[in-house]
Design a protein around this motif. Structure first.
Motif, mmCIF file in Angstrom:
data_model
loop_
_atom_site.group_PDB
_atom_site.id
_atom_site.type_symbol
_atom_site.label_atom_id
_atom_site.label_comp_id
_atom_site.label_asym_id
_atom_site.label_seq_id
_atom_site.Cartn_x
_atom_site.Cartn_y
_atom_site.Cartn_z
ATOM 1 N N ARG A 1 0.819 -1.205 0.000
ATOM 2 C CA ARG A 1 0.000 0.000 0.000
ATOM 3 C C ARG A 1 0.853 1.256 0.000
ATOM 4 N NH1 ARG A 1 -5.168 -1.561 3.810
ATOM 5 N NH2 ARG A 1 -5.888 0.465 3.083
ATOM 6 N N ARG A 2 2.014 1.177 0.631
ATOM 7 C CA ARG A 2 2.907 2.335 0.676
ATOM 8 C C ARG A 2 3.434 2.676 -0.713
ATOM 9 N NH1 ARG A 2 6.141 0.460 4.411
ATOM 10 N NH2 ARG A 2 7.830 -0.214 3.049
ATOM 11 N N THR A 3 3.587 1.697 -1.590
ATOM 12 C CA THR A 3 4.180 1.899 -2.917
ATOM 13 C C THR A 3 3.145 1.954 -4.031
ATOM 14 O OG1 THR A 3 4.476 -0.508 -3.131
ATOM 15 C CG2 THR A 3 6.332 0.747 -2.245
ATOM 16 N N VAL A 4 1.887 2.189 -3.699
ATOM 17 C CA VAL A 4 0.817 2.058 -4.687
ATOM 18 C C VAL A 4 0.990 3.017 -5.858
ATOM 19 C CG1 VAL A 4 -0.789 3.679 -3.555
ATOM 20 C CG2 VAL A 4 -1.675 1.803 -4.954
ATOM 21 N N GLU A 5 1.520 4.226 -5.632
ATOM 22 C CA GLU A 5 1.674 5.175 -6.748
ATOM 23 C C GLU A 5 2.678 4.662 -7.781
ATOM 24 O OE1 GLU A 5 0.239 7.540 -3.228
ATOM 25 O OE2 GLU A 5 1.788 6.014 -3.564
ATOM 26 N N LEU A 6 3.737 4.015 -7.328
ATOM 27 C CA LEU A 6 4.719 3.468 -8.263
ATOM 28 C C LEU A 6 4.113 2.338 -9.090
ATOM 29 C CD1 LEU A 6 7.793 3.444 -5.874
ATOM 30 C CD2 LEU A 6 7.537 4.842 -7.923
ATOM 31 N N ARG A 7 3.358 1.481 -8.428
ATOM 32 C CA ARG A 7 2.712 0.391 -9.161
ATOM 33 C C ARG A 7 1.693 0.943 -10.165
ATOM 34 N NH1 ARG A 7 1.048 -1.822 -5.165
ATOM 35 N NH2 ARG A 7 2.764 -3.282 -4.800
ATOM 36 N N ASN A 8 0.946 1.944 -9.760
ATOM 37 C CA ASN A 8 -0.035 2.537 -10.668
ATOM 38 C C ASN A 8 0.647 3.190 -11.867
ATOM 39 O OD1 ASN A 8 -2.201 1.783 -9.071
ATOM 40 N ND2 ASN A 8 -2.335 3.736 -8.014
ATOM 41 N N PHE A 9 1.764 3.857 -11.639
ATOM 42 C CA PHE A 9 2.493 4.481 -12.745
ATOM 43 C C PHE A 9 2.913 3.431 -13.768
ATOM 44 C CE2 PHE A 9 6.717 5.625 -14.488
ATOM 45 C CZ PHE A 9 6.364 6.747 -15.235
ATOM 46 N N ILE A 10 3.445 2.318 -13.295
ATOM 47 C CA ILE A 10 3.887 1.259 -14.206
ATOM 48 C C ILE A 10 2.706 0.623 -14.924
ATOM 49 C CG2 ILE A 10 5.000 -1.010 -14.318
ATOM 50 C CD1 ILE A 10 6.719 -0.078 -11.884
ATOM 51 N N ASP A 11 1.667 0.270 -14.165
ATOM 52 C CA ASP A 11 0.552 -0.473 -14.743
ATOM 53 C C ASP A 11 -0.359 0.394 -15.608
ATOM 54 O OD1 ASP A 11 1.420 -2.747 -13.488
ATOM 55 O OD2 ASP A 11 -0.026 -2.647 -11.837
ATOM 56 N N ARG A 12 -0.538 1.663 -15.221
ATOM 57 C CA ARG A 12 -1.580 2.478 -15.843
ATOM 58 C C ARG A 12 -1.056 3.566 -16.771
ATOM 59 N NH1 ARG A 12 -6.784 2.371 -12.253
ATOM 60 N NH2 ARG A 12 -6.426 0.515 -10.993
ATOM 61 N N LEU A 13 0.256 3.801 -16.752
ATOM 62 C CA LEU A 13 0.812 4.770 -17.694
ATOM 63 C C LEU A 13 1.918 4.161 -18.540
ATOM 64 C CD1 LEU A 13 0.757 7.582 -18.838
ATOM 65 C CD2 LEU A 13 2.310 8.323 -17.009
ATOM 66 N N VAL A 14 2.874 3.482 -17.902
ATOM 67 C CA VAL A 14 4.000 2.928 -18.663
ATOM 68 C C VAL A 14 3.538 1.854 -19.637
ATOM 69 C CG1 VAL A 14 6.127 1.570 -18.501
ATOM 70 C CG2 VAL A 14 5.751 3.504 -16.949
ATOM 71 N N ARG A 15 2.806 0.858 -19.146
ATOM 72 C CA ARG A 15 2.400 -0.244 -20.027
ATOM 73 C C ARG A 15 1.490 0.224 -21.172
ATOM 74 N NH1 ARG A 15 2.322 -3.561 -15.131
ATOM 75 N NH2 ARG A 15 4.090 -4.987 -15.227
ATOM 76 N N PRO A 16 0.469 1.039 -20.913
ATOM 77 C CA PRO A 16 -0.337 1.523 -22.043
ATOM 78 C C PRO A 16 0.474 2.337 -23.051
ATOM 79 C CG PRO A 16 -1.528 1.835 -19.989
ATOM 80 C CD PRO A 16 -0.128 1.417 -19.610
ATOM 81 N N THR A 17 1.443 3.122 -22.563
ATOM 82 C CA THR A 17 2.287 3.896 -23.474
ATOM 83 C C THR A 17 3.158 2.963 -24.312
ATOM 84 O OG1 THR A 17 2.337 5.763 -21.937
ATOM 85 C CG2 THR A 17 4.012 5.718 -23.648
ATOM 86 N N CYS A 18 3.680 1.907 -23.683
ATOM 87 C CA CYS A 18 4.458 0.912 -24.440
ATOM 88 C C CYS A 18 3.615 0.282 -25.543
ATOM 89 C CB CYS A 18 4.967 -0.183 -23.497
ATOM 90 S SG CYS A 18 6.306 0.309 -22.420
ATOM 91 N N SER A 19 2.372 -0.029 -25.214
ATOM 92 C CA SER A 19 1.481 -0.638 -26.213
ATOM 93 C C SER A 19 1.230 0.324 -27.366
ATOM 94 C CB SER A 19 0.157 -1.038 -25.554
ATOM 95 O OG SER A 19 0.363 -2.036 -24.587
ATOM 96 N N ALA A 20 1.020 1.597 -27.033
ATOM 97 C CA ALA A 20 0.769 2.599 -28.073
ATOM 98 C C ALA A 20 1.991 2.788 -28.972
ATOM 99 C CB ALA A 20 0.374 3.914 -27.429
ATOM 100 N N ARG A 21 3.183 2.609 -28.385
ATOM 101 C CA ARG A 21 4.416 2.748 -29.166
ATOM 102 C C ARG A 21 4.793 1.462 -29.898
ATOM 103 N NH1 ARG A 21 8.761 5.753 -25.151
ATOM 104 N NH2 ARG A 21 7.959 7.886 -25.331
ATOM 105 N N GLY A 22 4.015 0.397 -29.674
ATOM 106 C CA GLY A 22 4.291 -0.872 -30.309
ATOM 107 C C GLY A 22 5.436 -1.620 -29.668
ATOM 108 N N ARG A 23 5.679 -1.355 -28.358
ATOM 109 C CA ARG A 23 6.775 -2.027 -27.659
ATOM 110 C C ARG A 23 6.295 -3.233 -26.869
ATOM 111 N NH1 ARG A 23 10.459 2.781 -24.995
ATOM 112 N NH2 ARG A 23 11.223 3.667 -26.936
ATOM 113 N N ALA A 24 5.009 -3.380 -26.726
ATOM 114 C CA ALA A 24 4.520 -4.482 -25.909
ATOM 115 C C ALA A 24 3.442 -5.249 -26.649
ATOM 116 C CB ALA A 24 3.962 -3.950 -24.588
#
Length: 291
Positions: A268-291
């Motif tokens: 719970r203490r690290t929830v913002e980091l997990r959200n950044f990875i799951d909800r911004l990094v991964r979708p951006t990777c998909s949009a860039r064709g990296r995932a």
């Protein structure tokens, strides 16, 4: 928890060589190395590089090849973003290069201050006493209620925090997500020059042990500012935090320190980091064709 063998992260340190060495002597890691430890725990298999922006080995945006990364993380540091020095100007330029690269970025403490100033906002010393140990009663704004950065956080929560500077005014293209009585900007989204940054004034990457050690490193100033009556009182308080770090199930210590699972539970203490990875990094990777 999935293995993130395709994700490449860059962790950016702005602390001086002296501050870096003091921190390593205290807790065994620099601010960036702590970030890497936390990120590899959240995303097993990810690849993390670290770059230092201060000192003889300082890197540049060209060295980093920012667009090649899936996410950039800016660690906290004692830097004062409002200082008119060549070092600060160079670091602000690095942050502008992160925005221009289009790579999603996240920052805590000085990281959020660098991002705000680089995009046209202002940073100042807190006009009242600094925020040390824990940021209390952080509350989500209306915009923060449904924002993915804070998904999973309750309407009001505490978090590890150590800072004497704050964002005074946000740049255009910002969304204020959380505030408290000490600092208006506790969580924010900033869009600038084609890039997007999510950041918090507090420290989701820190362990409780690191919070205790940060208080010990700053003990003289904290005693002078009235946070503790003397060295013995400060060490007693820091000792309780360290004991809670060793045994997060100690309800007596959590009660004495006024903490709940938003701080004592690492997930719970690290929830913002997990959200950044799951909800911004991964979708951006998909949009860039990296995932």
């Amino acid at each position: 928890m999935t293995a993130d063998r395709g994700l490449r992260f860059l962790v950016v340190e702005s602390e001086s060589p002296k501050a870096r060495e003091e921190r390593r002597n205290s807790v065994g890691t620099s601010s960036g190395e702590t970030f890497i430890d936390t990120l590899t725990g959240l995303s097993p298999g990810c690849h993390c590089d670290r770059i230092e922006l201060a000192g003889e080995r300082r890197g540049t945006a060209e060295d980093a090849d920012l667009a090649s990364y899936d996410g950039v993380f800016l660690a906290g540091s004692p830097i004062h973003v409002y200082d008119e020095t060549e070092d600060v100007r160079r670091q602000l330029g690095f942050m502008r290069a992160i925005f221009a690269s289009g790579t999603p970025s996240f920052g805590s403490c000085a990281g959020v201050q660098l991002a705000a100033a680089a995009a046209g906002g202002r940073v100042r010393a807190i006009p009242k006493k600094r925020e040390v140990g824990f940021a209390r009663r952080i509350f989500r704004t209306g915009a923060g209620t449904d924002h993915p950065l804070l998904a999973g956080r309750p309407p009001v929560y505490d978090a590890p925090s150590v800072h004497s500077d704050e964002v005074e005014s946000l740049p255009d293209g910002s969304i204020l997500l959380a505030s408290n009585a000490t600092s208006r900007v506790q969580a924010v989204e900033i869009r600038h020059a084609g890039g997007i940054f999510w950041g918090v004034q507090y420290h989701p990457e820190l362990t409780l042990q690191e919070v205790a050690k940060a208080l010990e490193r700053a003990q003289d100033g904290l005693i002078q500012d009235g946070f503790a009556a003397d060295e013995a009182a400060l060490r007693q308080y820091a000792g309780k935090i360290e004991a809670l770090a060793r045994n997060p199930g100690r309800l007596d210590l959590a009660w004495q320190l006024g903490l709940d699972q938003e701080v004592t539970d690492p997930a719970r203490r690290t929830v913002e980091l997990r959200n950044f990875i799951d909800r911004l990094v991964r979708p951006t990777c998909s949009a860039r064709g990296r995932a």
